[in-house]
Design an enzyme around this catalytic site. Structure first.
Site, PDB file in Angstrom:
ATOM      1  N   ASP A 603       0.832  -1.215   0.000  1.00 14.25           N
ATOM      2  CA  ASP A 603       0.000   0.000   0.000  1.00 14.25           C
ATOM      3  C   ASP A 603       0.859   1.254   0.000  1.00 14.25           C
ATOM      4  OD1 ASP A 603      -2.531  -1.198   0.067  1.00 14.25           O
ATOM      5  OD2 ASP A 603      -2.367  -1.556   2.223  1.00 14.25           O
ATOM      6  N   GLU A 669      -8.608   5.163  -6.084  1.00 12.89           N
ATOM      7  CA  GLU A 669      -9.958   5.666  -5.940  1.00 12.89           C
ATOM      8  C   GLU A 669     -10.450   6.221  -7.271  1.00 12.89           C
ATOM      9  OE1 GLU A 669     -11.104   9.033  -3.166  1.00 12.89           O
ATOM     10  OE2 GLU A 669     -12.063   9.306  -5.094  1.00 12.89           O
ATOM     11  N   HIS A 698     -16.458   5.105   1.435  1.00 11.19           N
ATOM     12  CA  HIS A 698     -16.710   6.093   2.479  1.00 11.19           C
ATOM     13  C   HIS A 698     -18.189   6.355   2.675  1.00 11.19           C
ATOM     14  CE1 HIS A 698     -12.673   6.717   0.792  1.00 11.19           C
ATOM     15  NE2 HIS A 698     -12.358   6.718   2.068  1.00 11.19           N
TER      16      HIS A 698
HETATM   17  N1  GLN Z   1      -4.856  -2.260   3.072  1.00 10.87           N
HETATM   18  C1  GLN Z   1      -5.351  -1.104   3.732  1.00 10.87           C
HETATM   19  C2  GLN Z   1      -6.819  -1.293   4.080  1.00 10.87           C
HETATM   20  O1  GLN Z   1      -7.517  -1.875   3.352  1.00 10.87           O
HETATM   21  C3  GLN Z   1      -5.214   0.107   2.875  1.00 10.87           C
HETATM   22  C4  GLN Z   1      -5.682   1.336   3.578  1.00 10.87           C
HETATM   23  C5  GLN Z   1      -5.374   2.603   2.874  1.00 10.87           C
HETATM   24  O2  GLN Z   1      -5.136   2.610   1.704  1.00 10.87           O
HETATM   25  N2  GLN Z   1      -5.405   3.701   3.550  1.00 10.87           N
HETATM   26  O3  GLN Z   1      -7.283  -0.834   5.100  1.00 10.87           O
END
Ligand code: GLN
Ligand code: ZN
Length: 776
Positions: A603, A669, A698
């Site tokens: 990530d 996103e 969200h």
């Molecule tokens: N792997 C993390 C999650 O799914 C990624 C979170 C993030 O991108 N902020 O929570």
């Protein structure tokens, strides 16, 4: 020599404001109760600043939610949808409107969407974006600023009210909003005059927008605005403050403004010294010299600061020793930290300790260095101990980093890897997956709290978490996802979890800083060379894989996100620290691979926000940031599929660097931006697979299959068989029912598009690679 502070944390002891806000929002407490807590926080901050001997104490730096929102209210920039209760209406309805702007809600019986939230420059604080335009009519509302000024005066503390300056205010809305600057300046004149009448000697106007690249016409507008403000205001005196970097070409403009004082940041903007010298200094103006860092947690090098201040003294009228920016960006006090490594602790200075530093520097300049010999000696010794500490330098890490490839690359090109991975993983066209976390239930949180307290033994905690993994795996199988995750129940925070398990970090127990509204984060402190004493995620991932025959995706936090969401050592370049993090995360990836985990996600939501504010510095940043990422990922064999995830749709600024990450799958996103990015991604030459998030995690709304179907077909046009299907972020904050329903619809949509493509309908993806498991 006088001293100044930009502001202190608004949260109060033990995050008092957070709890008060959340109780109020939940209807568990009254407006008066909330305002009483806020009043206590302000009072205590003023008292602390006065006790520390600070001369320029701010008021109106406090906010119930956000200072940009407060400014919008102060200038009447309130969009129509929030209604316009008559001035002086009751506190309850004022607050209701204020929080509706911040969080959305009901206004006059209809539901309104809040202002947008965005990052405050390159910090991890987020502010609300002012909406300016035809339906916004400015009108001065000095009530809050005057009330705070008066309240402080009532305690015998004379303060300088703070307003976000008009230039930064409009630019935080949008570059086009600059048109509104001239009328807005007239409103500021009213505010200034009210504050002057109410007893303010100085007003600080914050203009951090000057540390970003500005066009000549923007700079001209700035100069025009402040000439008007300065010439029309004899009293109070104006102090234009800049922070988060150097002011570049604006230095000469600032020098010539009819304002009494200018603030410059010499921590994030050490170039300011050279710029100021070249501009010939400030003449009569007061210089508020930001030498105590509001963005980081390291003890000040007092001697270096004194040297700098003595040089600056020749370049201005009065010299004031100042914080570089508000201390809201650092933890509030070391005193509440009971478990910090005693060797590291003296190297640190949180807000309270920084007040002491300011006081010592002020005294040193007034009375001479001899008068502060004792604190200077102690400071020199502390810094020396830090420099020489064996905790900081790990020869093995230095060696590994020195020997690491300058340009780590996976030897197999991405097209060839794609074929190998598809054969190994046996994925259908449009594979479905999630971003990693599944809902963190109260049950899990309660377990963790007991485990941390020591009342729940390790084996019991682990058994309970394993049961969570079992549930999440079963849920994903039932829904029919293709690449599964373990759900991350063992992580409270994606950065902290790794920081706790890597050498080179300490973790404050309190150390909360505001992220937005009532939300706070607790960044780890990266103080030394980074190594990985033992595998971190391996056990959980192997366990999760043992529960399913589908591919299980390992889940790692990337080096740049670790760096960006921590306080980072200042004794070596970030590029070196990032490389060490990359190597450590790479070891974890190699272990997962060794354990036959075929998919690993690294990530990097922090990558884009690390972009320097000045364009000219971005290429260098992106070069070392993508290298650090590749140090982690290049250990992946061609058959190991590397994913990365980024939480935002504003990939525009980093588009060209995405290919440099050399990943196999990128998820990001896209749900809210209607996939605009997908085409741009392709145009920028990105060659891997991509998973534009097809729905917004969200929102509690469950997306319909028809909607998802539509989105997928559009993304398919751009990406063909390189398209993945996933939500746009982790599912941690959602409820399980929402998640199950949304994922079921997502899988249904993927299946329907797959079978349409399989049946040779338009949009059919090229390539013979993917196979539909079990057929359409
Ligand atoms: N792997 C993390 C999650 O799914 C990624 C979170 C993030 O991108 N902020 O929570
Ligand atoms: Zn995300």
């Amino acid at each position: 020599m006088r001293t100044a502070v930009h502001g202190l944390s608004r949260m109060g002891r033990r995050r008092a404001l957070k709890w008060a806000l959340e109780a109020y929002w939940a209807g568990r407490s009254s407006a008066d109760e909330l305002l009483a807590v806020a009043g206590e926080i302000r009072t205590s901050n003023w008292r602390r600043l006065a006790n520390a001997g600070i001369e320029f104490i701010p008021s109106n730096d406090f906010s119930l939610y956000d200072h940009v929102l407060d400014t919008a209210v102060a200038v009447g920039a309130i969009p129509n949808r929030f209604g316009h209760p008559p001035q002086g209406s009751d506190t309850g309805s004022d607050l209701a409107r204020y929080f509706a702007m911040a969080r959305g809600g009901e206004v006059d019986g209809s539901t309104v969407v809040p202002l947008e939230l965005t990052k405050w420059f390159d910090t991890n604080y987020h502010h609300l974006v002012p909406e300016l335009g035809a339906n916004v009519a400015f009108a001065p509302n000095p009530a809050k600023a005057v009330a705070e000024l008066t309240a402080a005066a009532g305690m015998g503390v004379s303060t300088s009210p703070v307003l976000l300056g008009p230039f930064t205010f409009v630019l935080r809305s949008s570059p086009e909003a600059l048109e509104a600057l001239d009328p807005l300046v007239e409103v500021y004149l009213d505010l200034l005059s009210e504050l002057g009448t109410s007893g303010a000697d100085w007003v600080r106007l914050d203009e951090p927008a000057l540390v970003e690249d500005r066009t000549p016409s923007e700079l001209a507008a700035f100069a025009r605005a402040y000439r008007r403000l300065g010439e029309a205001t004899a009293h109070p005196q104006l102090w234009v403050s800049t922070y988060f970097g150097h002011v570049g070409e604006a230095m000469a403009i600032l020098r010539d403004l009819p304002v009494a004082g200018v603030g410059l940041d010499f921590c994030a903007g050490h170039e300011n010294l050279e710029l100021l010298a070249r501009a010939g200094g400030f003449g009569e103006q007061t210089l508020f010299a930001g030498v105590v860092d509001g963005r980081n947690v390291w003890a000040n090098d007092l001697i270096a600061s004194l040297d700098l201040l003595e040089r600056l003294d020749d370049l201005c009228g009065e010299l004031v020793v100042s914080s570089s920016c508000s201390f809201l960006h650092v933890p509030d006090s070391l005193a509440v930290e009971t478990a910090l490594d005693p060797a590291v602790r003296p190297w640190l200075a949180f807000a309270q300790e920084k007040l002491d530093e300011l006081a010592v520097l002020g005294r040193g300049l007034t009375e001479g260095r001899a008068a502060i010999a004792e604190p200077l000696g102690a400071n020199r010794e502390t810094l020396e101990r830090r420099r020489r500490s064996a905790l900081v330098a790990d020869p093995a890490v230095r060696r590994a980093s020195a020997q690491a490839p300058a340009d780590p690359r996976r030897p197999t090109p991405s097209d060839a890897r794609r074929a190998l991975q598809r054969a190994r993983l046996d994925l259908p066209l449009l594979p479905t997956t999630t971003i990693g976390s599944f809902p963190q239930t109260n049950e899990v949180r309660a377990l963790r709290a007991r485990w941390r307290k020591g009342t729940l033994p390790d084996p019991d905690y682990e058994r309970a978490l394993r049961a969570q993994v079992d549930r999440v795996v079963a849920l994903q199988e039932a829904v029919g996802l293709d690449v599964l995750v373990h759900g991350e129940p063992e992580r409270d925070d994606m950065v902290r979890y790794f920081a706790e398990r890597l050498k080179g970090f300490v973790l404050p127990e309190e150390g909360w800083v505001q992220s937005y509204g009532s939300r706070c984060v607790r960044p780890p402190i990266l103080f030394g060379d980074i190594s990985r004493p033992a595998p971190i995620t391996l056990g959980w991932t192997i366990y999760a894989q043992s529960r399913t025959s589908k591919p299980m995706k390992g889940m790692l936090t990337g080096p740049i996100t670790m760096l960006r969401w921590s306080y980072v050592r200042d004794d070596q370049p970030h590029a070196e620290t990032a490389a060490q993090l990359g190597l450590a995360i790479g070891e974890e990836l190699a272990d997962l691979q060794e354990a036959r985990i075929g998919v690993v996600q690294v990530d990097e939501p922090g990558l884009r926000e690390g972009l320097p504010l000045r364009m000219g510095e971005r290429a260098e940043y992106l070069a070392w940031a993508t290298r650090a990422f590749r140090l982690a990922s290049h250990v992946a064999a061609p058959t190991t599929q590397v994913h990365t995830h980024m939480c935002y749709a504003e990939l525009g600024d980093v588009l060209d660097s995405l290919e440099e990450l050399d990943v196999d799958v990128l998820s990001f996103e896209a749900a809210r931006s209607e996939l605009a990015l997908v085409g741009a991604l392709k145009d920028a030459g990105y060659r891997g697979d991509a998973g534009p998030g097809v729905y917004d995690v969200h929102s509690p709304l469950v997306p319909s299959t028809a909607d998802l179907d539509h989105r997928l077909r559009r993304a398919l046009e751009a990406l063909g068989d390189r398209l993945w299907v996933n939500p746009d972020c982790g599912l941690k904050t959602r409820r399980e029912e929402e998640v199950t329903a949304a994922l079921a619809n997502m899988v249904a949509a993927a299946r329907s598009v797959r079978s349409a493509v399989g049946a040779g309908q338009p949009n059919a993806a090229a390539g013979a690679g993917p196979r539909e498991r079990g057929g359409p």
